[in-house]
Design a protein around this motif. Sequence first.
Motif, mmCIF file in Angstrom:
data_model
loop_
_atom_site.group_PDB
_atom_site.id
_atom_site.type_symbol
_atom_site.label_atom_id
_atom_site.label_comp_id
_atom_site.label_asym_id
_atom_site.label_seq_id
_atom_site.Cartn_x
_atom_site.Cartn_y
_atom_site.Cartn_z
ATOM 1 N N LEU A 279 0.817 -1.211 0.000
ATOM 2 C CA LEU A 279 0.000 0.000 0.000
ATOM 3 C C LEU A 279 0.852 1.263 0.000
ATOM 4 O O LEU A 279 0.429 2.303 -0.503
ATOM 5 C CB LEU A 279 -0.917 -0.009 1.227
ATOM 6 C CG LEU A 279 -2.039 -1.049 1.209
ATOM 7 C CD1 LEU A 279 -2.776 -1.042 2.537
ATOM 8 C CD2 LEU A 279 -3.008 -0.782 0.061
ATOM 9 N N THR B 215 3.477 1.850 -1.699
ATOM 10 C CA THR B 215 3.812 2.186 -3.092
ATOM 11 C C THR B 215 2.577 2.327 -3.964
ATOM 12 O O THR B 215 2.700 2.610 -5.158
ATOM 13 C CB THR B 215 4.717 1.091 -3.678
ATOM 14 O OG1 THR B 215 4.041 -0.169 -3.626
ATOM 15 C CG2 THR B 215 6.020 1.012 -2.904
ATOM 16 N N GLY B 216 1.386 2.115 -3.391
ATOM 17 C CA GLY B 216 0.170 2.226 -4.185
ATOM 18 C C GLY B 216 -0.039 1.069 -5.138
ATOM 19 O O GLY B 216 -0.785 1.210 -6.122
ATOM 20 N N ASP B 217 0.593 -0.076 -4.878
ATOM 21 C CA ASP B 217 0.463 -1.242 -5.754
ATOM 22 C C ASP B 217 -0.744 -2.051 -5.299
ATOM 23 O O ASP B 217 -0.638 -2.946 -4.447
ATOM 24 C CB ASP B 217 1.752 -2.077 -5.682
ATOM 25 C CG ASP B 217 1.801 -3.154 -6.756
ATOM 26 O OD1 ASP B 217 0.742 -3.435 -7.365
ATOM 27 O OD2 ASP B 217 2.897 -3.718 -6.982
ATOM 28 N N GLY B 218 -1.917 -1.737 -5.861
ATOM 29 C CA GLY B 218 -3.148 -2.407 -5.472
ATOM 30 C C GLY B 218 -3.129 -3.906 -5.698
ATOM 31 O O GLY B 218 -3.486 -4.670 -4.791
ATOM 32 N N ARG C 83 -8.667 -0.464 2.733
ATOM 33 C CA ARG C 83 -7.615 0.250 2.006
ATOM 34 C C ARG C 83 -7.131 -0.544 0.804
ATOM 35 O O ARG C 83 -6.820 0.002 -0.252
ATOM 36 C CB ARG C 83 -6.461 0.541 2.962
ATOM 37 C CG ARG C 83 -6.793 1.597 4.006
ATOM 38 C CD ARG C 83 -5.821 1.578 5.157
ATOM 39 N NE ARG C 83 -4.446 1.704 4.697
ATOM 40 C CZ ARG C 83 -3.388 1.286 5.372
ATOM 41 N NH1 ARG C 83 -3.571 0.687 6.543
ATOM 42 N NH2 ARG C 83 -2.181 1.445 4.892
ATOM 43 N N ALA D 24 -7.373 0.752 -2.957
ATOM 44 C CA ALA D 24 -6.184 0.844 -3.809
ATOM 45 C C ALA D 24 -6.343 0.016 -5.079
ATOM 46 O O ALA D 24 -5.723 0.311 -6.099
ATOM 47 C CB ALA D 24 -4.951 0.383 -3.036
ATOM 48 N N PRO E 283 -7.366 6.711 -6.443
ATOM 49 C CA PRO E 283 -5.977 6.832 -5.971
ATOM 50 C C PRO E 283 -5.856 6.418 -4.501
ATOM 51 O O PRO E 283 -6.807 6.491 -3.739
ATOM 52 C CB PRO E 283 -5.689 8.333 -6.139
ATOM 53 C CG PRO E 283 -7.026 8.988 -6.014
ATOM 54 C CD PRO E 283 -8.013 8.026 -6.639
ATOM 55 N N VAL E 284 -4.654 5.983 -4.136
ATOM 56 C CA VAL E 284 -4.359 5.624 -2.752
ATOM 57 C C VAL E 284 -4.121 6.896 -1.957
ATOM 58 O O VAL E 284 -3.483 7.829 -2.435
ATOM 59 C CB VAL E 284 -3.108 4.718 -2.691
ATOM 60 C CG1 VAL E 284 -2.793 4.382 -1.246
ATOM 61 C CG2 VAL E 284 -3.343 3.476 -3.520
ATOM 62 N N ASP E 285 -4.642 6.930 -0.755
ATOM 63 C CA ASP E 285 -4.446 8.092 0.115
ATOM 64 C C ASP E 285 -3.063 8.032 0.730
ATOM 65 O O ASP E 285 -2.865 7.448 1.789
ATOM 66 C CB ASP E 285 -5.517 8.085 1.215
ATOM 67 C CG ASP E 285 -5.419 9.337 2.087
ATOM 68 O OD1 ASP E 285 -4.625 10.212 1.744
ATOM 69 O OD2 ASP E 285 -6.140 9.403 3.095
ATOM 70 N N GLU E 286 -2.102 8.613 0.053
ATOM 71 C CA GLU E 286 -0.720 8.566 0.548
ATOM 72 C C GLU E 286 -0.563 9.357 1.838
ATOM 73 O O GLU E 286 0.394 9.185 2.563
ATOM 74 C CB GLU E 286 0.244 9.119 -0.505
ATOM 75 C CG GLU E 286 0.325 8.286 -1.761
ATOM 76 C CD GLU E 286 1.031 6.982 -1.509
ATOM 77 O OE1 GLU E 286 1.632 6.830 -0.425
ATOM 78 O OE2 GLU E 286 0.977 6.100 -2.370
ATOM 79 N N PRO F 220 -1.675 13.349 -2.029
ATOM 80 C CA PRO F 220 -2.462 12.439 -2.857
ATOM 81 C C PRO F 220 -2.720 13.020 -4.236
ATOM 82 O O PRO F 220 -2.811 14.226 -4.425
ATOM 83 C CB PRO F 220 -3.753 12.291 -2.054
ATOM 84 C CG PRO F 220 -3.855 13.555 -1.255
ATOM 85 C CD PRO F 220 -2.454 13.934 -0.926
#
Length: 508
Positions: A343, A345-348, A373, A377, A470-473, A481
């Motif tokens: 998560l 890196t946002g790699d769903g 989450r 993602a 998008p992932v909530d960075e 984000p």
Amino acid sequence: MIRAGLVLVLVAAVAVSILALTGDPGRASVVWLGWRADMTAAAAVLITLFASLLATVLWRTLLWVLDAPRRTERARAESRRRQANETLTRGFLAAAAGDGAEARRLALKAADLADEAPGLVRVLAAQAAEAAGDTAAAQAAYTAMLSFPDMRLAGHKGLMQLAAQRGDRATALRHAQEAYGQTRTARWAWRALLENTLEVGDWTAGLELVKGALDRKIVPPVVADRTRAALLAASAAQLENFPEPKARAQALDQAVEAAKLQPGFAPGVVMAARLLAQDGKLARAGSTIEAAWKAAPHPALFLAYRDLRTSETPRERAQRLLELAGQKPTHRESRILHVESALVTGDGPAARQAALALEAEPVTARIAGLMARVAYASGAPDEARVWMAKGMSAPHEPDWSDLDPEGRAFAYHASDWARLVATFAETGELIHPRHERRERGMSELPELPISYADSAPFLTADGADAAPFPVDEGHYGEEEPQAAPSGPAPRRRANARRRLASGPRAAK
């Protein structure tokens, strides 16, 4: 006597057999007081043996008759001993059951019977008085025990408990100190003194008590190490709030020592890592958390490890988290850490693949939040809504609730540290004061834009995937984000960025 007769008969049979085999019966003559008897040798042997047997029988019979009074006395004493043991047993059972009247009756009866066990009679009398609610009689019985060296510990313990029941802490503490000063002491006295030092927050005195108990072999080394680690962490937490550099240096030393003694004690390890990071020793802080993770993974260790470095890219951070998970790859927290690293890196897809290892886990608020989450993602907002709904009613995890959402992890009061030290010393278990008091802990459900909106469409009827979100960075305090394709931007709290490695804050 029966065995002696059998031996004589056997000897006679052997002698007669020998004479018969030789074919010569032999001759024997006996002259006594003018009388003469002539007989064969075999007859002489048999007569001699049977005469010896008869003499033995007569002698044993005479001894048995003479020993009759003593034998009767022994039987009477044995019967009395059996009655005394039965009375004592019934008395102790009655006292344990709370039947004070029956226990006192049996105690009086045992006093007449149990001449050989006066100590047990005194203990029963004291416990019977306690069960009957007669505090004065119990006090007198326990006080009488102090006059006997082998009963002093029992007397001090009883008097300490009576004093504690009536709220006389000074007297209770005095009896505990006197019991602890005995050459042969007990663990309860050490525990009572330790609890007193914990209640007043005197961590230094507690450390001295642990050292003395270990030297006198009152507690095993494993209990001593657990107690020392918790006491050192409590002392470091107190010293950390002092502005003097010397106090903070001492807090660092104590926290590091606590982490070495018990790597599985998460509060001490997190404190040591935070103080080491503040001192600029990031590598040492990281190795301290890695050793603790290998011993006993804990959510606070993951957060402290994640926030040690603030100038790395998401990919570098994810790689660090994977290295931490590799310290104990089969543990539940390590499997969760694999999902967290994906998560970051946002790699769903990678996060969803890693989440498969958690399918057998019971649904808690933390697991539901993590799955929400992952779904978000992966571009599945409807699935994220389902997981968020599950998390609303799912139970919370105690290990997670001790993390302060607006301050340091394990920001305990002195009373919380006292309970934590006492419990961890005896059982090795980590209690959770914030969870027990139902105080607000760190949120286990993420703040995701999962409300119904045009920018988050439902799944289509043909099963086509919804447009990815998008992932909530901001959840990691890492990057801003990305903007959503359309619709309102994700809402976040201003204090969503949380760093365990930040400066100290006041305990809530």
